[in-house]
Motif scaffolding. Structure first.
Motif, PDB file in Angstrom:
ATOM      1  N   VAL A 194       1.004  -1.221   0.108  1.00 37.79           N
ATOM      2  CA  VAL A 194      -0.016   0.172  -0.017  1.00 37.79           C
ATOM      3  C   VAL A 194       0.897   1.218  -0.121  1.00 37.79           C
ATOM      4  CG1 VAL A 194      -1.763   1.350   1.408  1.00 37.79           C
ATOM      5  CG2 VAL A 194      -1.583  -1.275   1.338  1.00 37.79           C
ATOM      6  N   GLY A 195       0.597   2.167  -0.874  1.00 39.47           N
ATOM      7  CA  GLY A 195       1.453   3.317  -1.010  1.00 39.47           C
ATOM      8  C   GLY A 195       0.627   4.595  -0.863  1.00 39.47           C
ATOM      9  N   ARG A 196       1.487   5.632  -0.257  1.00 37.44           N
ATOM     10  CA  ARG A 196       0.646   6.796   0.093  1.00 37.44           C
ATOM     11  C   ARG A 196       1.643   8.140  -0.354  1.00 37.44           C
ATOM     12  NH1 ARG A 196       0.461   9.570   5.620  1.00 37.44           N
ATOM     13  NH2 ARG A 196      -0.750  11.371   5.285  1.00 37.44           N
ATOM     14  N   SER A 197       1.100   9.022  -0.811  1.00 44.78           N
ATOM     15  CA  SER A 197       1.954  10.383  -1.229  1.00 44.78           C
ATOM     16  C   SER A 197       1.345  11.414  -0.571  1.00 44.78           C
ATOM     17  CB  SER A 197       2.165  10.431  -2.580  1.00 44.78           C
ATOM     18  OG  SER A 197       2.945   9.660  -3.440  1.00 44.78           O
ATOM     19  N   TYR A 198       2.017  12.416   0.059  1.00 42.86           N
ATOM     20  CA  TYR A 198       1.535  13.628   0.637  1.00 42.86           C
ATOM     21  C   TYR A 198       2.550  14.860   0.533  1.00 42.86           C
ATOM     22  CZ  TYR A 198       4.340  12.039   4.809  1.00 42.86           C
ATOM     23  OH  TYR A 198       5.253  11.602   5.488  1.00 42.86           O
ATOM     24  N   TRP A 199       2.018  15.695   0.836  1.00 42.25           N
ATOM     25  CA  TRP A 199       3.201  17.117   0.647  1.00 42.25           C
ATOM     26  C   TRP A 199       3.510  17.502   2.071  1.00 42.25           C
ATOM     27  CZ3 TRP A 199       5.376  19.253  -3.155  1.00 42.25           C
ATOM     28  CH2 TRP A 199       6.197  20.541  -2.952  1.00 42.25           C
ATOM     29  N   SER A 200       4.916  17.672   2.219  1.00 42.83           N
ATOM     30  CA  SER A 200       5.305  17.879   3.372  1.00 42.83           C
ATOM     31  C   SER A 200       5.697  19.275   3.520  1.00 42.83           C
ATOM     32  CB  SER A 200       6.914  17.045   3.731  1.00 42.83           C
ATOM     33  OG  SER A 200       7.298  17.525   4.965  1.00 42.83           O
ATOM     34  N   ASP A 255       7.151  20.721   5.778  1.00 43.61           N
ATOM     35  CA  ASP A 255       8.531  20.839   6.397  1.00 43.61           C
ATOM     36  C   ASP A 255       9.742  20.911   5.497  1.00 43.61           C
ATOM     37  OD1 ASP A 255       7.557  20.933   8.913  1.00 43.61           O
ATOM     38  OD2 ASP A 255       7.749  18.846   9.115  1.00 43.61           O
ATOM     39  N   THR A 256       9.683  19.919   4.445  1.00 46.83           N
ATOM     40  CA  THR A 256      10.754  19.627   3.468  1.00 46.83           C
ATOM     41  C   THR A 256      10.251  20.477   2.098  1.00 46.83           C
ATOM     42  OG1 THR A 256       9.981  17.527   2.710  1.00 46.83           O
ATOM     43  CG2 THR A 256      11.433  17.652   4.655  1.00 46.83           C
ATOM     44  N   LYS A 257       9.260  20.909   1.960  1.00 49.02           N
ATOM     45  CA  LYS A 257       8.641  21.571   0.943  1.00 49.02           C
ATOM     46  C   LYS A 257       8.504  20.442  -0.332  1.00 49.02           C
ATOM     47  CE  LYS A 257       8.091  25.627   2.865  1.00 49.02           C
ATOM     48  NZ  LYS A 257       7.075  25.444   3.999  1.00 49.02           N
ATOM     49  N   SER A 258       8.492  19.571  -0.149  1.00 46.30           N
ATOM     50  CA  SER A 258       8.465  18.296  -0.974  1.00 46.30           C
ATOM     51  C   SER A 258       7.287  17.302  -0.878  1.00 46.30           C
ATOM     52  CB  SER A 258       9.789  17.749  -1.281  1.00 46.30           C
ATOM     53  OG  SER A 258      10.142  17.065  -0.139  1.00 46.30           O
TER      54      SER A 258
END
Length: 53
Positions: free
Chosen positions: A3-9, A11-14
């Motif tokens: 299971v994969g998940r992508s999100y915007w951080s 803190d790291t601006k990425s």
């Protein structure tokens, strides 16, 4: 299963992608019974003495 998940951080601006593995086990139902219908509590001596119905 993976299971994969992508999100915007912020803190790291990425974009950050995380992956998790999940194990799924399959079983076979051999017996089934219906859930009994709920019954009101039985009238006991203590309940009658305290004025319950």
């Amino acid at each position: 299963m993976e299971v994969g998940r992508s999100y915007w951080s912020n803190d790291t601006k990425s974009s950050i992608t995380s992956k998790t593995h999940v194990r799924i086990t399959v079983g076979e139902l051999e017996h089934e019974r219906e859930t009994p219908v709920a019954q009101p509590p039985a009238k006991g001596r203590l309940r009658r003495a305290l004025g319950g119905t």
